[in-house]
Write a protein that holds these residues in place. Sequence first.
Motif, PDB file in Angstrom:
ATOM      1  N   LYS A  93     -28.920 -39.216  15.263  1.00 45.86           N
ATOM      2  CA  LYS A  93     -28.262 -37.920  15.408  1.00 45.86           C
ATOM      3  C   LYS A  93     -26.756 -38.108  15.614  1.00 45.86           C
ATOM      4  CE  LYS A  93     -26.825 -33.868  17.075  1.00 45.86           C
ATOM      5  NZ  LYS A  93     -25.488 -33.552  17.639  1.00 45.86           N
ATOM      6  N   ALA A  94     -26.390 -38.908  16.592  1.00 48.53           N
ATOM      7  CA  ALA A  94     -24.970 -38.990  16.951  1.00 48.53           C
ATOM      8  C   ALA A  94     -24.179 -39.789  15.919  1.00 48.53           C
ATOM      9  CB  ALA A  94     -24.812 -39.613  18.335  1.00 48.53           C
ATOM     10  N   HIS A  95     -24.643 -40.973  15.614  1.00 40.10           N
ATOM     11  CA  HIS A  95     -23.852 -41.792  14.704  1.00 40.10           C
ATOM     12  C   HIS A  95     -23.905 -41.239  13.276  1.00 40.10           C
ATOM     13  CE1 HIS A  95     -21.355 -45.221  13.973  1.00 40.10           C
ATOM     14  NE2 HIS A  95     -22.124 -45.638  12.997  1.00 40.10           N
TER      15      HIS A  95
ATOM     16  N   THR B 153     -25.344 -32.149  21.990  1.00 43.43           N
ATOM     17  CA  THR B 153     -24.074 -32.763  21.587  1.00 43.43           C
ATOM     18  C   THR B 153     -24.231 -34.282  21.503  1.00 43.43           C
ATOM     19  OG1 THR B 153     -23.312 -33.126  23.843  1.00 43.43           O
ATOM     20  CG2 THR B 153     -22.785 -30.976  22.850  1.00 43.43           C
ATOM     21  N   ASN B 154     -23.332 -34.909  20.788  1.00 38.73           N
ATOM     22  CA  ASN B 154     -23.417 -36.367  20.688  1.00 38.73           C
ATOM     23  C   ASN B 154     -23.238 -37.032  22.050  1.00 38.73           C
ATOM     24  OD1 ASN B 154     -23.896 -35.948  18.037  1.00 38.73           O
ATOM     25  ND2 ASN B 154     -22.089 -37.050  17.269  1.00 38.73           N
ATOM     26  N   GLY B 155     -22.514 -36.389  22.949  1.00 40.29           N
ATOM     27  CA  GLY B 155     -22.428 -36.909  24.313  1.00 40.29           C
ATOM     28  C   GLY B 155     -23.782 -36.888  24.996  1.00 40.29           C
ATOM     29  N   ILE B 156     -24.559 -35.852  24.716  1.00 36.49           N
ATOM     30  CA  ILE B 156     -25.907 -35.768  25.285  1.00 36.49           C
ATOM     31  C   ILE B 156     -26.822 -36.810  24.635  1.00 36.49           C
ATOM     32  CG2 ILE B 156     -27.961 -34.264  25.312  1.00 36.49           C
ATOM     33  CD1 ILE B 156     -26.092 -31.979  26.091  1.00 36.49           C
ATOM     34  N   GLN B 157     -26.625 -37.081  23.374  1.00 29.38           N
ATOM     35  CA  GLN B 157     -27.384 -38.163  22.728  1.00 29.38           C
ATOM     36  C   GLN B 157     -27.087 -39.493  23.421  1.00 29.38           C
ATOM     37  OE1 GLN B 157     -29.601 -37.193  20.472  1.00 29.38           O
ATOM     38  NE2 GLN B 157     -28.737 -35.125  20.602  1.00 29.38           N
ATOM     39  N   ALA B 158     -25.810 -39.709  23.711  1.00 29.63           N
ATOM     40  CA  ALA B 158     -25.427 -40.964  24.372  1.00 29.63           C
ATOM     41  C   ALA B 158     -26.039 -41.039  25.767  1.00 29.63           C
ATOM     42  CB  ALA B 158     -23.902 -41.074  24.436  1.00 29.63           C
ATOM     43  N   ALA B 159     -26.064 -39.898  26.452  1.00 31.43           N
ATOM     44  CA  ALA B 159     -26.695 -39.857  27.781  1.00 31.43           C
ATOM     45  C   ALA B 159     -28.192 -40.140  27.675  1.00 31.43           C
ATOM     46  CB  ALA B 159     -26.448 -38.498  28.434  1.00 31.43           C
TER      47      ALA B 159
ATOM     48  N   LEU C 107     -23.270 -46.366  22.479  1.00 28.16           N
ATOM     49  CA  LEU C 107     -24.080 -45.790  21.401  1.00 28.16           C
ATOM     50  C   LEU C 107     -23.495 -46.176  20.041  1.00 28.16           C
ATOM     51  CD1 LEU C 107     -25.739 -42.376  20.945  1.00 28.16           C
ATOM     52  CD2 LEU C 107     -24.016 -43.067  19.283  1.00 28.16           C
ATOM     53  N   THR C 108     -22.190 -46.119  19.921  1.00 30.44           N
ATOM     54  CA  THR C 108     -21.579 -46.468  18.641  1.00 30.44           C
ATOM     55  C   THR C 108     -21.813 -47.941  18.310  1.00 30.44           C
ATOM     56  OG1 THR C 108     -19.919 -44.745  18.966  1.00 30.44           O
ATOM     57  CG2 THR C 108     -19.435 -46.418  17.308  1.00 30.44           C
ATOM     58  N   MET C 109     -21.641 -48.802  19.290  1.00 31.14           N
ATOM     59  CA  MET C 109     -21.867 -50.237  19.052  1.00 31.14           C
ATOM     60  C   MET C 109     -23.303 -50.509  18.593  1.00 31.14           C
ATOM     61  SD  MET C 109     -19.859 -51.973  22.284  1.00 31.14           S
ATOM     62  CE  MET C 109     -20.074 -53.687  21.725  1.00 31.14           C
ATOM     63  N   LEU C 110     -24.248 -49.904  19.300  1.00 32.89           N
ATOM     64  CA  LEU C 110     -25.652 -50.159  18.959  1.00 32.89           C
ATOM     65  C   LEU C 110     -25.995 -49.556  17.593  1.00 32.89           C
ATOM     66  CD1 LEU C 110     -28.273 -51.460  19.985  1.00 32.89           C
ATOM     67  CD2 LEU C 110     -28.872 -49.258  21.042  1.00 32.89           C
TER      68      LEU C 110
END
Lengths: 572, 572
Positions: A391-393, A436-442, A503-506
């Motif tokens: 979703k986020a990336h 939100t992508n912040g919530i995905q990261a959380a 999240l971006t790194m992974l």
Amino acid sequence: MAFTPATREQRFVLDHIVRIGDLADTERFAAASDDVVDAVLEGVGQFAAGEWAPLNRAGDTVGAKWTERGVVMPDGFAQAYKDYVEGGWGTIGVDEAWGGQGLPFAIQTAVLDTLGSANMGFALCPTLTVGAIEALAHHGSPEQQALYLPHLATGEWTGTMNLTEPQAGSDVGALRATATPLGDGKWSIKGTKIYISFGDHDMAPNIVHLVLARTPGAPAGTRGISLFLVPKYRLNADGTPGDFNDVRVISIEHKMGLHASPTCVLSFGDNDDCVGELIGAELGGIRAMFTMMNNARLNVGLQGVQVAEGATQGAVAYALDRVQSARAGSPDKAPVRIVEHPDVRRMLMRMKAQTQAARALVYYAAGQVDRANMGDAAARNRLEIMTPLAKAHGTDLGNEVASLGIQVFGGMGYVEETGAAQYFRDARITPIYEGTNGIQAADLVGRKLALDNGGAFATLIADIRAETTDTGLIALVDACDAIGRRLATADADDKLAASYPFLTMLSVATCGWLMERQGRIAAEGSDDFSAMKTATARFYLDQIVPEAMGLKAAATASAAILYAISPEAFAA
Amino acid sequence: MAFTPATREQRFVLDHIVRIGDLADTERFAAASDDVVDAVLEGVGQFAAGEWAPLNRAGDTVGAKWTERGVVMPDGFAQAYKDYVEGGWGTIGVDEAWGGQGLPFAIQTAVLDTLGSANMGFALCPTLTVGAIEALAHHGSPEQQALYLPHLATGEWTGTMNLTEPQAGSDVGALRATATPLGDGKWSIKGTKIYISFGDHDMAPNIVHLVLARTPGAPAGTRGISLFLVPKYRLNADGTPGDFNDVRVISIEHKMGLHASPTCVLSFGDNDDCVGELIGAELGGIRAMFTMMNNARLNVGLQGVQVAEGATQGAVAYALDRVQSARAGSPDKAPVRIVEHPDVRRMLMRMKAQTQAARALVYYAAGQVDRANMGDAAARNRLEIMTPLAKAHGTDLGNEVASLGIQVFGGMGYVEETGAAQYFRDARITPIYEGTNGIQAADLVGRKLALDNGGAFATLIADIRAETTDTGLIALVDACDAIGRRLATADADDKLAASYPFLTMLSVATCGWLMERQGRIAAEGSDDFSAMKTATARFYLDQIVPEAMGLKAAATASAAILYAISPEAFAA
């Protein structure tokens, strides 16, 4: 812009990333034979290019319009939607029990990919219907399933998800819509919902709203929420749409993009005459919502792929056509096509590589849906960890590629007529909605790293390590491994402060793994497609993977610097 | 959104980055005393907040309109422009000889920063006038200067730059507009120009077009270009605007943003009655154009600062107001303002840091303009190398910050009413016009690295090394040094393939240097502003500088991978 379905690329990813052949070897998905997959990809490609792509610009410039009679779609949409229903494109991934074709979710993903690359705003309508189908298929009663699913499966009726209220955005638990028992097993629904995509339109005889609401005496927060089925028109005894169910569209939002998709404010029960049925157990709404949202999150990641595909096709076509300036350092002073200039090539190569990375990531996750649905626990865990990444990336990449698309067009990209700007505007909602992508990261650092005692994360790392031979990727995976294990037990603030860069790194590590595999396989071929895939994989590993390593400092930083100043100091 | 002028931040940057005190110690800029600087910053802040900011949204929603009588600005713009002229805000940086105040370019930069943060599209009008003033002041005849400069200095008349034609975008040398001698020393101008910002409007009694055209027998390419002064209305004997000069606005572009700025298609000499005067020598157009464009490039970099400032203010205000969800990991389950959530703080901290970095970079370059204008050869070289960085990286940061601004707003950010989307749409042109950012990168590696036999680059590196004590920044500077020296002698394709990532690395190194200094000085203070500056500098060094190191692989890659496939393979 002319749209060419990415059929060969989709087939390649289905074969080597989804490993669709393994799925076809199962009893459940035996129908997904090579011939059928090819026929679906080519058929939807023709349909999307022929009927949906030509409406993409009107979707933006005319857009869905609110009227007192409800939302009216631009000319041509109703017919094109009818043809979509009659072509059976909605039924691909739906269980045969409900009139579907029972093909893998991954195939349905490819179908939505093509439809959305042709017309992203339009494709959001079937995407939402998929969410409603999932919720009903998993949590509906046999009667509800029998009455509604066949109509949703074809897309004859469309579905919506009603979560958000003005005071309850990311915090779903703060919602206030109410459901009061009517005594006959049904419920009276009352409340206002906002941001309801395709909450109303004129393309279907009924719309099935899935509505989160509170029942009397329900506890506060997410534990007090129940899910209701609320049709726009109540069903007659014979199952056909009958009386209006007091669901009114009050207005639609004036958005930056995605104008083909009406974003509605819906009012339920203004006249105390809105009747709903409970889906699943009372207070079980949050669980049902997650069923609906998890696949919806993959489908939003897929919108990143869609917009990246469309923007890349447009930019490549322009760069192959536009002649401007001689090649620097060349003795020949004649102007060349801009594709010949190194920095334009860099942008195009990046667009191609990132589009393929996003597609691989999302399709890979979709393949896990199919395996998880067959009871594969490892696939279930893999899906869980892939969902926030996809979703986020996926949506971050859609935005990056759409912006590069404008840059390739230069001044023409900023003028609306070329269509490059539409992709850029359409894309910008995707990092926001469906969590939100912040919530995905959380979600990644809060829930997914802890899943199976860290096992879900550890096996992903192990799988990448087992296949890669690229030193850059190995370094990135090692970094992800160390950071992920540290974050799993970090304090809440530190965890969240580092969540987005991690999240971006992974995500890049996962994409790198899938791109490396594709490059290795493509290297066996000798045509333009194989050469292109080999080059984009190389580019990804050589240039994009090292970039992600640059996020290591942020992913290992504590939250201290963020809280070193008072909230008000941000306004200083 | 309410706009608060960033007066204290501007003063801080003028003091410690521009070192305005050193300028005020010179005879030329003795007028730039502390009191005067404060009065200018506060005065323009009040004016911009009171009169220009309230028009920002109408500039977007109503926008400049094309009519048969010419371009009409939205209600209120003409009056607000008149007040700008009468307030003397146009005269700040103009030489006293032409009725200006003769203050440093850096002060004029701060004035435009404030005007554009309040209303970026509107501020583009005076920005273009500045370019016309520069060109005339450096290359105009005494008669031209006497007739035109006093009116341009106040902004009573506005200026435009006419370079682009449909076939001549980035390749200016491909232009075809013609100038034919009329025998009386004047020239008949004929041709069509596109993308002419404020090419027409109803806020001034005359518009002074600076037009690139070819004279009879001129050689092909940029060497055959001359610059002409072409007023919308010819001047009467007394210098007042008289007869219409056959310059017609054919249409304006339908752009994604910056709607307050009419982007015109201008037709010169449709009735063979358009008269122009040569500016400078025949065939000297490209030199004059660069005079006009170099400062224009800084001013476009400044637009990145403007949009970043506006977007950040909006996001901070929203985050300080919007209540949503409890703080994760907190025993208190009450919802908090979203500024309390770590990932929101990360976004806000990044927005603040990047805005300050962009401002420091652009103001620093502006300070070099003033020193170069006093004959400082080292400052001239520094300015040359800073110009592509300020333009490209300044605008890249404006775009990044505007996108983060939408994300902080969540769903509300995608709805036009909040204004976050306007910043995002407005910002997207800035990496394109005045030489795309790719062209800036080409300028950096092609011309600027070679300047003074590499001395211009070497002294920048040396200055950063001499001041920094941050190990991360030292590593980045070392990498830039090695890569820059290698690229200076690399083959054209390799140079250009690496140019953009290298430009970003060198920009971040420069920003890191200027941020570190600011953080060191701010640490001596004890109020919210000082705490905020200390924190953003720390964040920049700890998180953003390492990110730029991630670009090292791309900045050291050869062009080979980009040319490993045929142009047509990009469409495969």
